[in-house]
Design a protein around this motif. Structure first.
Motif, mmCIF file in Angstrom:
data_model
loop_
_atom_site.group_PDB
_atom_site.id
_atom_site.type_symbol
_atom_site.label_atom_id
_atom_site.label_comp_id
_atom_site.label_asym_id
_atom_site.label_seq_id
_atom_site.Cartn_x
_atom_site.Cartn_y
_atom_site.Cartn_z
ATOM 1 N N PRO A 43 20.228 25.492 17.675
ATOM 2 C CA PRO A 43 19.239 26.725 16.951
ATOM 3 C C PRO A 43 18.683 27.383 17.961
ATOM 4 O O PRO A 43 17.604 27.034 18.660
ATOM 5 C CB PRO A 43 18.981 25.780 16.173
ATOM 6 C CG PRO A 43 19.204 25.179 16.039
ATOM 7 C CD PRO A 43 19.512 24.313 17.608
ATOM 8 N N ARG A 44 18.518 28.977 17.228
ATOM 9 C CA ARG A 44 17.383 30.034 17.755
ATOM 10 C C ARG A 44 16.918 30.372 18.973
ATOM 11 O O ARG A 44 15.826 29.593 19.527
ATOM 12 C CB ARG A 44 15.940 29.813 16.978
ATOM 13 C CG ARG A 44 16.465 29.560 15.382
ATOM 14 C CD ARG A 44 14.533 29.277 14.385
ATOM 15 N NE ARG A 44 14.834 28.241 15.006
ATOM 16 C CZ ARG A 44 15.264 26.750 14.095
ATOM 17 N NH1 ARG A 44 16.427 27.429 13.609
ATOM 18 N NH2 ARG A 44 14.900 25.557 14.570
ATOM 19 N N GLY A 45 18.138 29.756 19.938
ATOM 20 C CA GLY A 45 17.871 30.129 21.470
ATOM 21 C C GLY A 45 17.125 28.542 22.524
ATOM 22 O O GLY A 45 17.058 29.438 23.673
ATOM 23 N N LEU A 46 17.309 28.180 21.363
ATOM 24 C CA LEU A 46 17.258 26.356 22.402
ATOM 25 C C LEU A 46 18.457 25.986 22.890
ATOM 26 O O LEU A 46 19.775 25.892 22.562
ATOM 27 C CB LEU A 46 16.195 25.599 21.492
ATOM 28 C CG LEU A 46 15.180 25.552 20.472
ATOM 29 C CD1 LEU A 46 15.057 24.597 19.587
ATOM 30 C CD2 LEU A 46 13.706 25.750 21.559
ATOM 31 N N TRP A 47 17.787 24.789 23.789
ATOM 32 C CA TRP A 47 18.901 24.064 24.316
ATOM 33 C C TRP A 47 18.782 22.802 23.688
ATOM 34 O O TRP A 47 17.258 22.302 23.949
ATOM 35 C CB TRP A 47 18.937 24.101 26.178
ATOM 36 C CG TRP A 47 19.514 25.336 26.514
ATOM 37 C CD1 TRP A 47 18.916 26.122 26.659
ATOM 38 C CD2 TRP A 47 21.203 25.347 27.197
ATOM 39 N NE1 TRP A 47 19.512 27.515 27.221
ATOM 40 C CE2 TRP A 47 21.124 26.363 27.809
ATOM 41 C CE3 TRP A 47 22.147 24.431 27.556
ATOM 42 C CZ2 TRP A 47 22.398 27.273 27.809
ATOM 43 C CZ3 TRP A 47 23.613 25.179 27.861
ATOM 44 C CH2 TRP A 47 23.227 26.281 27.976
#
Length: 149
Positions: A43-47
């Protein structure tokens, strides 16, 4: 003229792009690959990288750039620490704020300072305190017996 506020979506995009440009996310992906992790978008640009097999650093999870790495599984961590991803996301923002790779030595100094002062690597570590000690599974206020705050 009033400046428009940056919404959470825009802030996430800025952090994501900045962490690619400052090379911290590529470093995180390299660490995850070296640790033989299974990678997926989070989520929210995380890996999210699960199954980290290198013994260092010793942590339930750690973040490099926008890559959150754990030796276990995020589903198992979420049961024990439901706010862990929020804590790690704050670390991703810290990587952005410190312009990437300079954060690493500064974080290590903050961890050493915390250890010397409290006997705990997180209790007085400004990065961990600002990311939310309890959210990361740390006990707030854990200090050595007789140490000054």
């Amino acid at each position: 003229m009033e400046q428009p506020e940056i919404g959470p979506g825009a802030a996430t995009r800025v952090r994501t792009v900045a962490n690619w440009i400052n090379l911290s996310t590529p470093l995180g992906l390299l660490v995850a690959t070296a640790g033989r992790c299974r990678l997926r978008r989070g989520p929210r640009g995380l890996w999210l990288a699960e199954g980290y097999r290198l013994g260092f650093p010793i942590a339930g999870a750690f973040t490099v750039g926008s890559v959150v790495i754990t030796p276990g599984r995020f589903a198992d961590l979420a049961v024990r620490l439901p706010r862990l991803l929020a804590h790690e996301e704050r670390h991703a923002t810290q990587w952005c704020a410190w312009l990437g790779l300079p954060m690493l030595p500064v974080y290590l100094v903050a961890m050493a300072w915390s250890w010397l002062r409290t006997g705990d690597r997180a209790a007085a570590n400004a990065f961990e305190v600002h990311a939310g000690l309890a959210d990361g599974g740390y006990r707030p206020g854990s200090h050595r017996q007789g140490s000054r705050r």
